[in-house]
Write an enzyme that holds these catalytic residues in place. Structure first.
Site, PDB file in Angstrom:
ATOM      1  N   CYS A  79     -47.214 -56.732  63.461  1.00 58.05           N
ATOM      2  CA  CYS A  79     -47.806 -57.095  63.948  1.00 58.05           C
ATOM      3  C   CYS A  79     -48.334 -59.033  64.308  1.00 58.05           C
ATOM      4  CB  CYS A  79     -49.102 -56.602  65.539  1.00 58.05           C
ATOM      5  SG  CYS A  79     -48.903 -57.253  67.368  1.00 58.05           S
ATOM      6  N   HIS A 186     -45.663 -52.279  66.496  1.00 60.28           N
ATOM      7  CA  HIS A 186     -46.732 -51.461  65.795  1.00 60.28           C
ATOM      8  C   HIS A 186     -46.237 -49.875  65.317  1.00 60.28           C
ATOM      9  CE1 HIS A 186     -50.612 -53.630  66.467  1.00 60.28           C
ATOM     10  NE2 HIS A 186     -49.946 -54.185  67.650  1.00 60.28           N
ATOM     11  N   GLU A 188     -47.511 -47.920  63.839  1.00 60.87           N
ATOM     12  CA  GLU A 188     -48.678 -46.521  64.454  1.00 60.87           C
ATOM     13  C   GLU A 188     -48.291 -46.371  64.924  1.00 60.87           C
ATOM     14  OE1 GLU A 188     -49.251 -49.689  63.534  1.00 60.87           O
ATOM     15  OE2 GLU A 188     -50.590 -50.544  65.117  1.00 60.87           O
TER      16      GLU A 188
END
Lengths: 212, 252
Positions: A79, A186, A188
Site C-alpha cells: 500500500c 492489502h 493481508e
C-alpha cells in the site's frame, strides 16, 4: 525470518497476523541492526506519503532499505509502503520517495475516461490483470484483491509492471524489479489470494537465503 | 472493475454473537471468530461487528473479540457500537479492526469524524446513518440511539457533512425497510449515493438475492449489508453472489 519495518505508519498487526496464518516467522522492528538479521523485509504503511518518508529518514531506515536492497535480499512494500518505493509523490505537495522504482505517485482522477464519476478512495475488491509472469504471482488464478487508496503509481516502466487493476485508469497493483516489489492493495486482507501472494513472497525470500 | 461487496453483519453482546444463528455445523454458534471464519469461507467481502453490549465489561470484551477475529480473518472488518471518543477508536483499531463505524456519537459531536480521519485516515472512518422518511419535510430524517431518537438533521445533508469532515464510507440503514425483507430502500440509497463521493453501503430490508441485485443496479450501491437472512440461512453469501454473477453484476 522475515522483518516488518516499524516506522510508526504501519498496519503492523494485520500484516503480522497474516504471516502467522501462513506460518512464516517474523520480527517487527525499527532497528536496522535487528532487521539486517532477516532474509526478507516488508515495508507496510497507511497514511500520508510525506509523513512516512520523514519518519523513515528520522530513523535512518531509508539508508537501511538501500543497503538491504543492495545486498540482494527481497523487499516488499504494501500500500503506502509500495508508493514509497517510487521517485516522488504528489500527495499534498511534491515529495521525494525512495526512488527504487521509476514513477510518480498521483491522485486517482475523480472521473473516468467517459466522464463518469469515480469514487475516491478506490475501496473494495478489484480484479488483477496480469502483464507478465513472475514468481510472486504463481498460483494466482482468481485475482481479486482488496484495495484502499486514493493515490496510484503513474509512469511505471513496462518491465516493472506485473499486474494492474482497472479503476478509471489502469492502477499498477503489483510491481517488481529484481528484488524490489510492491503491492498497492492489502494482501493481508485479500483472503486466500492475498495469503498466496504473501506465501510467494516468502518463497522468494527462501531463495535469497540460498544466495546468501 | 470494482466488485460489489456483500457484507454480513454480526451483533455481538458481551463477547458473543446474538440473534438465533442457525449454522448447524458449528460447535458453538455464538462464537464471533468461528462465525467470521464461516462467512469468510462463503465469500463474504467484508464483515461488520456491531457491539451491543450494555456493560463496560462487555465493551472491554469486544477488544478481545476484535483481536481474535483479526488473528483469524484475512478480509477487512468494521466494528461499530459504543465508539464515542478518539480513545475508543484507537482501542478498536489497534486491536486489529480495519475500520470503525460511528453513529450517535458522530451526530452529537461531528468533530469526532474530523479527529478520527486526521488521526487514522478517512479509510478507517465509517459513518452509520439510521434514516427514516418524514413526509412533513419530504425527505429522510436522521435518527440516533438505535433509531429511537429523531434529530433535526436530514440524511442527505448529514451524509454530505460527514464526508466533508473526512468520512470514508457511509453505512446507510433504512429504518422504513429494516426487518421488512421487502428489499433495500432504493430511493434512499440512490439519493445518498448521488450526494456523496465515497462508497455507500446499503442496509435494511434484504430478503432475497434479487434485492441485492436491485440495490446494486437501480440504486448504484457499492456494498450491501444484511444480517438475518444470512444468520437464519434463508440464503447464503455464496448463493447471493452466484445469483448476481448470473445477472452480470460484478462480484468477487
Amino acid at each position: 525470518m522475515i522483518g516488518i519495518i516499524d516506522y510508526g505508519m504501519g498496519n503492523l498487526f494485520s500484516v503480522s497476523k497474516a504471516l502467522e496464518r501462513i506460518g512464516i516467522p517474523y520480527i517487527i522492528s525499527e532497528s536496522p541492526e535487528e532487521l539486517n538479521s532477516t532474509i526478507g523485509v516488508i515495508l507496510p504503511g497507511v497514511g500520508a506519503f510525506k509523513d512516512a518518508m520523514a519518519r523513515l529518514r528520522e530513523k535512518e531506515l531509508d539508508q537501511f532499505i538501500y543497503q538491504y536492497v543492495e545486498s540482494g535480499r527481497p523487499l516488499l512494500g504494501i500500500c503506502l509502503g509500495m508508493q514509497l518505493l517510487f521517485e516522488e509523490s504528489e500527495e499534498n505537495g511534491l515529495f521525494e520517495g525512495l526512488g527504487l522504482l521509476k514513477g510518480r505517485i498521483v491522485r486517482i482522477p475523480d472521473r473516468d475516461q467517459s466522464g463518469d464519476r469515480l469514487k475516491v478512495p478506490h475501496m473494495g475488491w478489484n480484479k488483477l490483470h496480469f502483464h507478465q509472469d513472475a514468481p510472486v504471482l504463481e498460483g494466482i488464478e482468481d485475482g481479486y484483491v482488496y484495495f484502499v487508496h486514493s493515490y496510484y503509481a503513474d509512469g511505471v516502466e513496462d518491465s516493472a509492471l506485473l499486474a494492474s487493476a482497472e479503476y478509471g485508469v489502469p492502477v499498477p497493483a503489483v510491481v517488481g524489479q529484481d528484488n524490489v516489489s510492491g503491492m498497492q492493495f492489502h494482501p493481508e486482507k485479500s483472503s486466500a489470494t492475498g495469503m498466496q501472494l504473501l506465501t510467494n513472497f516468502a518463497k522468494a525470500m527462501e531463495r535469497s537465503e540460498e544466495i546468501l | 472493475m470494482m466488485t460489489k461487496r456483500i457484507i454480513p453483519c454480526l451483533d455481538v453482546k458481551e463477547g458473543r454473537v446474538v440473534k438465533g444463528i442457525q449454522f448447524v455445523e458449528l460447535r458453538d454458534a455464538g462464537d464471533p471468530v468461528e462465525l467470521a471464519r464461516v462467512y469468510d469461507e462463503q465469500g463474504a467481502d467484508e464483515l461488520v461487528f456491531l457491539d451491543i453490549s450494555a456493560s463496560v465489561e462487555g465493551r472491554k470484551t469486544m477488544v478481545d473479540v476484535v483481536q481474535a477475529v483479526a488473528s483469524e480473518l484475512a478480509i477487512p472488518f468494521t466494528v461499530g457500537g459504543g465508539i464515542n471518543a478518539l480513545e475508543d477508536m484507537k482501542r478498536i483499531l489497534r486491536a486489529g479492526a480495519d475500520k470503525v463505524s460511528l453513529n450517535t456519537a458522530a451526530v452529537n459531536n461531528p468533530d469526532l469524524i474530523s479527529e478520527g480521519a486526521a488521526f487514522f485516515g478517512s479509510q478507517c472512518i465509517v459513518i452509520a446513518i439510521d434514516a427514516k422518511y418524514d413526509e412533513s419535510i419530504g425527505t429522510w430524517r436522521v435518527y440516533t440511539h438505535g433509531g429511537r431518537t429523531p434529530t433535526e438533521r436530514t440524511v442527505i445533508d448529514w451524509a454530505k457533512e460527514a464526508v466533508e469532515r473526512g468520512a470514508g464510507e457511509i453505512l446507510l440503514t433504512s429504518m422504513d425497510e429494516d426487518g421488512s425483507k421487502q428489499g433495500f430502500d432504493i430511493a434512499l440509497t440512490k439519493a445518498v449515493g448521488e450526494a456523496v463521493s465515497v462508497p455507500v453501503i446499503a442496509s435494511g430490508g434484504a430478503g432475497n438475492a434479487e434485492h441485492f441485485m436491485d440495490v446494486f443496479t437501480k440504486a448504484k450501491a457499492d456494498a450491501a449489508l444484511a444480517a438475518s437472512i444470512f444468520h437464519y440461512k434463508e440464503t447464503g453469501v455464496g448463493e447471493v453472489k452466484q445469483f448476481l454473477r448470473n445477472a452480470e453484476v460484478n462480484v468477487r
